[in-house]
Design a protein around this motif. Sequence first.
Motif, mmCIF file in Angstrom:
data_model
loop_
_atom_site.group_PDB
_atom_site.id
_atom_site.type_symbol
_atom_site.label_atom_id
_atom_site.label_comp_id
_atom_site.label_asym_id
_atom_site.label_seq_id
_atom_site.Cartn_x
_atom_site.Cartn_y
_atom_site.Cartn_z
ATOM 1 N N ALA A 187 -2.948 -47.142 16.126
ATOM 2 C CA ALA A 187 -1.490 -48.061 16.164
ATOM 3 C C ALA A 187 -0.993 -47.960 17.698
ATOM 4 O O ALA A 187 -1.512 -47.302 18.464
ATOM 5 C CB ALA A 187 -0.259 -47.336 15.380
ATOM 6 N N ALA A 241 -2.670 -43.207 18.488
ATOM 7 C CA ALA A 241 -1.904 -44.263 19.013
ATOM 8 C C ALA A 241 -1.932 -44.589 20.403
ATOM 9 O O ALA A 241 -2.437 -43.595 21.039
ATOM 10 C CB ALA A 241 -0.225 -43.640 18.852
ATOM 11 N N ASP A 281 2.237 -46.995 18.388
ATOM 12 C CA ASP A 281 2.952 -45.745 18.735
ATOM 13 C C ASP A 281 2.808 -45.383 17.352
ATOM 14 O O ASP A 281 2.602 -46.007 16.094
ATOM 15 C CB ASP A 281 4.426 -46.170 19.157
ATOM 16 C CG ASP A 281 5.178 -47.222 18.064
ATOM 17 O OD1 ASP A 281 5.342 -46.684 17.155
ATOM 18 O OD2 ASP A 281 5.686 -48.266 18.637
ATOM 19 N N THR A 329 -6.825 -50.691 12.758
ATOM 20 C CA THR A 329 -5.325 -50.874 13.261
ATOM 21 C C THR A 329 -4.431 -51.432 12.079
ATOM 22 O O THR A 329 -4.842 -52.239 11.445
ATOM 23 C CB THR A 329 -5.346 -51.789 14.379
ATOM 24 O OG1 THR A 329 -5.404 -53.075 13.996
ATOM 25 C CG2 THR A 329 -6.371 -51.594 15.523
#
Lengths: 121, 335
Positions: free
Chosen positions: B225, B253, B227, B196
């Motif tokens: 992630a 995401a 977003d 991440t």
Amino acid sequence: MATVYDLIGGAAAMEAAVDAFYRRVLSDDRIAQFFDGVDMERQAAKQKAFLTMVLGGPSAYTGKDMRAAHAHLVARGLSGAHFDAVVEHLGATLAELGVPAELIGQVAATAESVRGDVLGR
Amino acid sequence: MPRVTFAGRAHEVAGGTTVLDALLADGVELPHACRAGACGACVVRVRSGPVPPGCQVGLPPAWIARGCVYACQCRPEVDLAIEPLGEGLRVAGEVVSTAPLSGSVARVVVRVPEAFSPARGQYVTLERRGIARSFSVADRAGTALELHVRRIPGGALSPYLCDDARPGDPLSVAGPFGDCVYGEISPDVPLLLAATGTGLAPLWGIVLDALTAGHRAPIWLFHGAVDPSGLYLRAELRALAARHANLRYVPSALHAGAGGDGEVLEEGPLDAVVLRHVPATRGMRAFVCGAPDIVQVVKKKIFLAGAATRDISSDAFLPAAAPSEPTRASPGRAG
């Protein structure tokens, strides 16, 4: 007399045994919740100490450790049924490793001896 | 009460208190960040007295041999004398360049002396004006280390590194730490890399080393992630994957939508995305880096899917912790 620890291959075999045991425990919905948020490496080290102890290997594990280590889980509802589930996985792991049923019974009896400490009784 | 001597002054250390807390309470400005015995910012050397138990866990062997300890984990029971890290462990470096990789992440290049040679994927601690934070080495060209730094608004070091660092600015560099490195992995072992945020940095380093070494088995690289704006180096990674048939790059995401460049991203938690592509992990070598809670979950899922614990390495980017509010302070392991 050879211990189960020696029988399954001693220190060299412990890593695979711990992985097999820990994977069973973590996959069991009855008890997996107690391992949420727990660091895997530290947990695996504890599982190794526990397995070494119940298999009769060189161990410095004490009832006092057991009691202190599980107190926060008892507060979260750790019960005899959960303890039984772990012993069940211990037996299944040893069976998978080819340990005869009679010896698995001995190991289960050793595990049984820490029930009171684990459950804070 | 045991006393710790540092820079010619003795400081009392109450029972159970760490050397770091005792020195800070006495006004000594010892650099520190995670307070968890991981980032390496507070490492000092024991000059005389016994090394207390448990304060060297995770340090490189060469450092342990020289009596180095994490001040934040060091709880002495008898008198100790400690000193800052000496020559060879902490070196003088300088900023070469800083350039944005995304709206929140910068590529910072730092030059270090030739003798200081971390492997790609290891991490180093940068210190400026008494503030130290650690960052992973994404790439290395000779003496130039490439680091990925996430800008933490209000952070103590990352805004400077991302926005204000100028070529030639001096930085003190310590390390290297960590074992997220390609090392001696067989080219026929499939790799599973999951990150991440700037956890991508060490994995980028591992990918480069694997490809350089002619790795033959599949290399899965997952970058997650919250977003799409949290992802970076996507064009570069797609291009790299296009050139290497065994490299599979999967950006994802939690809340995906369009990825900003028109690409539709995979959606969901990182562990779910990983398992969707790699449902069985037996025999794989895995590296998981980034936010501690996600690292923990992903590691567990990878283990349950079959990989051995010994084959799962990780690097949790711990936040910089204040003594009174350990979980609310700004992240210190920005990259």
